[in-house]
Write an enzyme that holds these catalytic residues in place. Structure first.
Site, PDB file in Angstrom:
ATOM      1  N   ASN A 105      -4.208  -8.045 -10.922  1.00 29.33           N
ATOM      2  CA  ASN A 105      -4.843  -6.846 -10.369  1.00 29.33           C
ATOM      3  C   ASN A 105      -4.652  -6.814  -8.860  1.00 29.33           C
ATOM      4  OD1 ASN A 105      -7.025  -4.575 -10.580  1.00 29.33           O
ATOM      5  ND2 ASN A 105      -7.781  -5.928  -8.963  1.00 29.33           N
ATOM      6  N   GLU A 106      -3.982  -5.793  -8.353  1.00 26.28           N
ATOM      7  CA  GLU A 106      -3.801  -5.529  -6.924  1.00 26.28           C
ATOM      8  C   GLU A 106      -3.349  -6.767  -6.135  1.00 26.28           C
ATOM      9  OE1 GLU A 106      -7.203  -3.416  -5.415  1.00 26.28           O
ATOM     10  OE2 GLU A 106      -6.826  -1.684  -6.699  1.00 26.28           O
ATOM     11  N   PRO A 107      -2.208  -7.354  -6.521  1.00 18.83           N
ATOM     12  CA  PRO A 107      -1.741  -8.544  -5.808  1.00 18.83           C
ATOM     13  C   PRO A 107      -1.234  -8.247  -4.395  1.00 18.83           C
ATOM     14  CG  PRO A 107      -0.089  -7.830  -7.387  1.00 18.83           C
ATOM     15  CD  PRO A 107      -1.316  -7.005  -7.647  1.00 18.83           C
TER      16      PRO A 107
END
Length: 504
Positions: A145-147
């Site tokens: 998630n949202e790296p």
């Protein structure tokens, strides 16, 4: 027309074990009916999947699915399926101690790449064994998630994410090549080069990928107050621009043409912004939800209910939570936007800047219309906006039954009622009843003449109103002896004034 229904977001996975969450999801599925649900925390401690232990002088790992099975069983019983997110890092596998959220999801790379791959492989294999390959083939599996944000991935290290993704994607395909895997679930603020670089990586190394994902929000920096924030909003059309970005950025790459899923979207990215609770919010998002299916394969509202604890336990019933529903299942105006869409047909007849017109298989015509919104909040809410439409009816003449349901500043607005009640943090039973009643849309109906196969609609919208109009051709079965004038025993119509039947 159904991209809005493909998926919805939710609080971390372990919250699905709670009664309030389960009751909210049951209500959501009865009145709207989403196909998939996505949330964080599959591998965090609260689900207990990754269980290191020592035996015979060796470190070993047990993969335990006690809670996972309970959650997925409940989801399938309600007709919703997982949109699986692989994350966050189990503490027993993490390379560091950086965490995110009140509940401390670990956001560091794995200390052992092979053990990470084994965790993914074991989890996916268990799901296939328990629920069947045909079923799990339909569950998208998203890696992390949202790296691109340091809060969600240590140092926002793209090379480290590529390594994480490669190990996970290959592990998924080790179970079965037909399973869907994708990513990278980028934030709205990801630079334009992040996704093309990801595309170059997976193409160069022949890494499996079946879909691309990102997120979309339109709020500015948080202006903090105790237990909440205020934020500016960009125009709602900015969401559509964000939805369109992946295909623009991937044009000419090996990933061009892959399905695109917006696995989170909302106005504010904060779970404590009161705009989420308002009628303004429903009208603000209406043109997005009505039209975004032309841009992406799905877009998941973040989230379906306020059982959500990223910033800690909410301090009041209405607290600006992401949810379509509050705790205790009070419907917010944006819930009704989705519920209205769920009652529409699958054939789109017309679409405009303030309306969407559809027809279903029975010939029923539905109109979703919305009032314009000043996203700056500098002027008064627009009241009196008119939408005039001529809709096709499946008969040449006669009448149509027109039913209208509306939410606005004055109707279906439980947040406004809560404010009028004095903003009780823990409403009494009587106050909860009042709030549930206030959350009901305004409903009215009338008969409209049909001429040359069409009915004319002239809708005047209140401030921040979202309205659903359902138009159905009438096949009159009033008996010939019925006379409205005799309802109270009167003499009836004068001779020659026509037989009984409906009065116009």
């Amino acid at each position: 027309m159904t991209a809005w229904r493909h998926c919805v977001g939710a609080g971390r996975l372990e919250l699905a074990l709670r009664r309030d969450y389960q009751e909210s999801l049951a209500l959501l599925q009865r009145e709207i009916g989403f196909r998939h649900i996505r949330q964080h925390g599959l591998f965090s401690d609260g689900m207990g999947v990754h269980r290191p232990y020592g035996h015979g002088g060796e470190r070993r790992v047990l993969h335990s699915f006690t809670y996972v099975d309970q959650v997925v069983d409940a989801y399938l019983a309600l007709g919703v399926r997982p949109f699986v997110e692989l994350g966050f890092m189990p503490p027993g596998l993490a390379s560091g101690d950086q965490t995110v959220f009140w509940w401390r999801g670990n956001v560091t790379p794995p200390s052992d790449r092979a053990e990470w791959a084994a965790l993914v492989r074991g989890t996916v294999a268990h799901l296939v064994d328990r629920y069947g390959l045909d079923e799990v083939r339909g569950w998208p599996i998203e890696v992390w998630n949202e790296p691109d944000l340091k809060d969600f991935w240590q140092h926002a290290d793209q090379d480290a994410y590529h390594d994480l993704y490669e190990a996970a994607a290959n592990a998924v395909k080790d179970v079965d090549a037909s399973l869907q895997v994708g990513g990278p679930a980028l934030s709205p603020g990801a630079d334009d080069g992040w996704l093309p670089r990801f595309a170059e990586f997976v193409a160069a190394r022949d890494v499996p990928i079946d879909f691309v994902s990102r997120h979309a929000y339109t709020s500015g920096a948080a202006q903090h107050v105790p237990f909440g924030v205020h934020q500016t909003l960009a125009p709602a059309a900015t969401l559509l621009e964000q939805f369109a970005a992946p295909r623009r950025q991937l044009a000419g790459t090996a990933l061009a043409g892959l399905p695109v899923h917006i696995t989170e979207f909302n106005s504010s990215y904060r779970p404590d912004n009161p705009v989420h609770d308002t009628a303004l919010h429903a009208a603000y998002l209406a043109p997005v939800v009505a039209g975004a299916g032309d841009l992406v394969d799905s877009f998941a509202y973040w989230t379906f209910c306020d059982v959500f604890e990223e910033n800690g336990i909410p301090a009041a019933l209405f607290h600006g939570g992401f949810g379509l529903l509050t705790h205790r299942q009070i419907r917010k105006p944006t819930f009704h936007l989705y519920a209205f869409l769920a009652r529409m047909g699958d054939q789109v007849l017309a679409r405009g800047e303030d309306h969407l017109v559809t027809r279903d298989g029975t010939g029923r015509v539905t109109v979703l219309a919305w009032a314009p919104v000043d996203h700056t909040g500098r002027g008064p809410a627009v009241a009196g906006h008119r939408v005039r439409l001529s809709v096709p009816i499946g008969q040449h003449a006669g009448t149509a039954y027109v039913a209208r349901s509306s939410v606005s500043e004055e109707a279906g607005n439980a947040w406004a009622a809560w404010r009028e009640l004095g903003s009780p943090r823990s409403p009494s039973a009587r106050q909860l009843d009042a709030l549930h009643e206030a959350a009901e849309p305004a409903r009215r109906h009338h008969a409209a003449p049909v001429a040359q196969g069409r009915a004319e609609l002239d809708l005047t919208l209140a401030a921040h109103e979202v309205t659903l109009v359902e138009v159905t051709a009438v096949h009159d079965e009033t008996p010939p002896w019925w006379d409205d004038a005799r309802l109270l025993g009167g003499p009836g119509r004068a001779a020659g004034s026509g037989s009984g039947g409906r009065d116009d």
